[in-house]
Design an enzyme around this catalytic site. Structure first.
Site, PDB file in Angstrom:
ATOM      1  N   LYS A 210      34.691  38.386  36.945  1.00 26.38           N
ATOM      2  CA  LYS A 210      35.836  37.831  37.673  1.00 26.38           C
ATOM      3  C   LYS A 210      36.754  37.071  36.710  1.00 26.38           C
ATOM      4  CE  LYS A 210      36.810  34.654  41.456  1.00 26.38           C
ATOM      5  NZ  LYS A 210      36.263  33.841  42.534  1.00 26.38           N
ATOM      6  N   GLU A 216      27.858  35.388  28.473  1.00 29.55           N
ATOM      7  CA  GLU A 216      26.900  36.509  28.392  1.00 29.55           C
ATOM      8  C   GLU A 216      27.633  37.846  28.478  1.00 29.55           C
ATOM      9  OE1 GLU A 216      26.658  33.896  30.353  1.00 29.55           O
ATOM     10  OE2 GLU A 216      24.586  33.171  30.510  1.00 29.55           O
ATOM     11  N   GLY A 271      31.843  35.054  43.473  1.00 32.10           N
ATOM     12  CA  GLY A 271      31.014  35.981  42.692  1.00 32.10           C
ATOM     13  C   GLY A 271      29.869  36.576  43.503  1.00 32.10           C
ATOM     14  N   ARG A 272      29.126  35.709  44.183  1.00 28.61           N
ATOM     15  CA  ARG A 272      27.952  36.205  44.919  1.00 28.61           C
ATOM     16  C   ARG A 272      28.332  36.900  46.219  1.00 28.61           C
ATOM     17  NH1 ARG A 272      28.241  30.874  44.366  1.00 28.61           N
ATOM     18  NH2 ARG A 272      28.383  29.497  46.177  1.00 28.61           N
ATOM     19  N   GLU A 357      22.400  29.695  45.538  1.00 26.94           N
ATOM     20  CA  GLU A 357      23.615  29.179  44.908  1.00 26.94           C
ATOM     21  C   GLU A 357      24.558  28.641  45.992  1.00 26.94           C
ATOM     22  OE1 GLU A 357      25.410  30.450  40.691  1.00 26.94           O
ATOM     23  OE2 GLU A 357      25.926  31.845  42.285  1.00 26.94           O
ATOM     24  N   HIS A 388      -1.066  42.478  48.242  1.00 24.39           N
ATOM     25  CA  HIS A 388      -2.181  42.447  47.286  1.00 24.39           C
ATOM     26  C   HIS A 388      -1.944  41.391  46.226  1.00 24.39           C
ATOM     27  CE1 HIS A 388      -3.949  46.157  48.940  1.00 24.39           C
ATOM     28  NE2 HIS A 388      -2.693  46.332  49.316  1.00 24.39           N
ATOM     29  N   LYS A 508      25.794  25.142  31.064  1.00 26.06           N
ATOM     30  CA  LYS A 508      26.730  25.948  30.270  1.00 26.06           C
ATOM     31  C   LYS A 508      27.372  25.094  29.178  1.00 26.06           C
ATOM     32  CE  LYS A 508      28.635  29.048  33.794  1.00 26.06           C
ATOM     33  NZ  LYS A 508      29.876  29.405  34.449  1.00 26.06           N
TER      34      LYS A 508
HETATM   35  C1  G6Q Z   1      28.589  33.478  41.836  1.00 22.11           C
HETATM   36  C2  G6Q Z   1      28.756  32.693  40.634  1.00 22.11           C
HETATM   37  C3  G6Q Z   1      28.276  33.347  39.358  1.00 22.11           C
HETATM   38  C4  G6Q Z   1      29.243  34.352  38.753  1.00 22.11           C
HETATM   39  C5  G6Q Z   1      28.802  34.658  37.324  1.00 22.11           C
HETATM   40  C6  G6Q Z   1      29.669  35.676  36.654  1.00 22.11           C
HETATM   41  O1  G6Q Z   1      28.964  33.159  42.924  1.00 22.11           O
HETATM   42  O2  G6Q Z   1      30.059  32.259  40.557  1.00 22.11           O
HETATM   43  O3  G6Q Z   1      27.015  33.963  39.500  1.00 22.11           O
HETATM   44  O4  G6Q Z   1      29.291  35.503  39.518  1.00 22.11           O
HETATM   45  O5  G6Q Z   1      28.785  33.472  36.589  1.00 22.11           O
HETATM   46  O6  G6Q Z   1      30.989  35.254  36.613  1.00 22.11           O
HETATM   47  P1  G6Q Z   1      32.131  36.221  36.168  1.00 22.11           P
HETATM   48  O7  G6Q Z   1      32.210  37.332  37.151  1.00 22.11           O
HETATM   49  O8  G6Q Z   1      33.375  35.404  36.117  1.00 22.11           O
HETATM   50  O9  G6Q Z   1      31.747  36.763  34.808  1.00 22.11           O
END
Ligand code: G6Q
Length: 543
Positions: A210, A216, A271-272, A357, A388, A508
């Site tokens: 996003k 990462e 994001g989620r 989250e 199990h 972070k």
């Molecule tokens: C979700 C969070 C988080 C996010 C990641 C990736 O709700 O905001 O998990 O999706 O940190 O972020 P980017 O899509 O910006 O790389």
């Protein structure tokens, strides 16, 4: 930031529930079922092809009524309308929360800051569809004119967990001559293993971010660039082998990705909550645009159900309220998600982010400390494997672990008696958890007295059972939306912001500082605590 809210403990239904909980705690599900022969067929609700049996919960009609009163007194309906109409309910980030717009039909209009976002959503969907079709048909050629055979999604958190889960869940519907991989971890092993047997000439990277700044993802994207150019040499090759799923046009173009090959979304998609936005491009390439749209219809059907159905029959509201009930009145720490469908193997991991989250918060919207426990820990594994492994603790341990069983009437891969066996286990586990086995029953089996206590199952362990015809794109959409809105319901009761995630920031910031210290060619001046300083020094001396 937000007007002062009515504290949870001051809402009349909350006070009444506190009193009722005292008398319900000692009651046994055995007794509740015995005293009401209609219970098993009455405490049910159905919507969008999902049947929910919530009769094996430690509730009575009165509890249910009070929970619904609590939802009303907490303004669930008003908050729901605020979300669906694009109001900025994510107050700490001053953002609208409109994942529901991602699956709204073309005929709808949803405005953010006076602008209808639905036409934009469909524009992106159409662009994604055209692109997905090109990859699936082999019309999209790589730099050396070979068709794409491998698709690698690079993303993390919300830009990874949804796509991975959906790919696994809908693999049955996927185009099998395409290979899909997902790279998320900054651990180089993730990238190395995902690419080691692939040919860059036939590989397409979807850089899903996003913000397009996530450490990462950008590190992996740069490694992917290097890996591609090691074989294809020319930087023009990047345009044929990289696309971006992002909201950040400027950084996408700076990376060298042709912005024609960028699939956008908006700041009102968390994001989620983004797997049904452009972030779902890998899903669409795998299952095709029609199946992807069927999944969106499944989401939308649940959105409509949540928004319009009375709370008494409202699946997400019921699920959310039951979670609040156990979290706050039974001291339950967790919820187990137990899908009896191998394709849903990543569903618990996906829900972990969605729920934890969203609702792992310690202050209410007005910044005051919460009065009760908030978001429980979600976890789980697909059945029957968990039986199990960890089910022992659920059956005979000392903790109360409410569980959601998820099963299907039909198997996607019918094989002899497998499916009946699988489903027999769903029903048996929920039955055993609820009703257990008394000492008398154990003795009646001739078990020697010293072993009797070990073989007793107390029972009274609550669970929900969710059933659907079979796992289809439509069902998956409805199932995800069910949990999204259950999370929302919980958040409204607790008066928290379910849509921010400030808790991920501190780590972070510290990691960025420590990275400099780990890589410093000269001895860095460390000002951490003695433990962290010692660990950094150890790493520096051994690396
Ligand atoms: C979700 C969070 C988080 C996010 C990641 C990736 O709700 O905001 O998990 O999706 O940190 O972020 P980017 O899509 O910006 O790389």
């Amino acid at each position: 930031m937000t007007d002062r809210i009515v504290p949870l403990s001051s809402r009349p239904a909350w006070k009444a529930l506190q009193q009722r909980a005292e008398s319900i705690r000692p009651q046994q599900l055995r007794e509740l079922f015995k005293s009401d022969p209609t219970r098993g067929t009455r405490f049910n609700a159905e919507a969008c092809g999902l049947f929910l049996d919530y009769s094996k919960n430690r509730i009575t009609d009165e509890t249910l009524k009070l929970l619904i009163d609590l939802a009303k007194q907490s303004g669930l309906r008003e908050h729901t309308e605020a979300m669906f109409t694009g109001q900025k309910i994510n107050t700490t980030e001053n953002r609208a929360v409109l994942h529901v717009a991602l699956r709204a039909p073309k005929s709808e209009s949803i405005k953010v800051d006076g602008e209808d976002v639905v036409p934009e959503v469909h524009k992106v969907l159409d662009k994604m569809s055209a692109f997905a079709d090109k990859i699936r048909s082999g019309a999209w050629l790589g730099y050396t004119d070979k068709p794409i055979k491998n698709i690698i999604n690079i993303g993390i958190g919300g830009s990874d967990l949804g796509p991975v889960m959906a790919y696994e869940a809908l693999r049955h519907y996927s185009q099998r001559d395409l290979t899909f991989r997902f790279v998320s971890n900054v651990d180089g092993t993730d990238f190395a293993e995902a690419t080691r047997d692939l040919d860059p000439e036939e590989t397409l990277f979807l850089v899903a971010s996003k913000t397009f700044t996530t450490l990462e993802t950008m590190t992996n994207a740069h490694s992917a660039r290097t890996w591609t150019l090691a074989k294809l040499k020319q930087t023009e090759a990047i345009a044929k082998h990289f696309v971006a799923l992002s909201t950040n046009t400027e950084l996408v173009s700076k990376f060298g990705i042709d912005t024609d090959n960028m699939f956008g979304f908006w700041d009102w998609v968390g994001g989620r909550y983004s797997m049904d936005s452009a972030i779902g491009l890998s899903t669409m390439i795998a299952i095709g645009p029609n199946n992807f749209r069927a999944m969106l219809e499944g989401f939308h059907a649940m959105d409509v159900h949540f928004r319009t159905t009375p709370l008494e029959q409202n699946l997400p509201a019921l699920l959310g309220l039951l979670t609040v009930w156990y979290t706050d009145f039974f001291d339950a720490q967790t919820v187990a998600i137990l899908p009896y469908e191998q394709y849903l193997k990543r569903f618990p991991a996906y829900l972990q982010q969605l729920t934890m989250e969203s609702n792992g918060k310690h202050v209410t919207l007005d910044g005051t400390p919460v009065e009760t426990q908030t978001g429980p820990i979600y976890w789980g594994e697909p059945g029957t494997n968990g039986q199990h492994s960890f089910y022992q603790l659920i059956h005979q341990g000392t903790r109360l672990i409410p569980a959601d069983f998820i099963g299907f009437y039909k198997a996607l891969n019918p094989l002899g008696r497998h499916h009946d066996m699988l489903m027999a286990n769903v029903f048996a586990q929920a039955e055993a958890l609820a009703f257990g086995k008394t000492a008398e029953e154990v003795r009646a089996e001739g078990v020697p007295e010293p072993l009797v206590p070990h073989k007793v199952f107390e029972g009274n362990r609550p669970s929900n059972t969710l059933l659907a015809e079979k796992l289809t794109p439509h069902t998956l959409g409805s199932l995800i939306a069910l949990y999204e809105h259950s999370v929302f319901t919980q958040g409204v009761i607790w008066s928290i912001d379910s849509f921010d995630q400030w808790g991920v920031e501190l780590g972070k910031v510290l990691a960025t500082k420590i990275l400099g210290e780990l890589e410093s060619p000269t001895e860095p001046k460390l000002d951490h605590d003695t433990s962290t300083t010692n660990l950094i020094n150890l790493y520096r001396s051994h690396k």
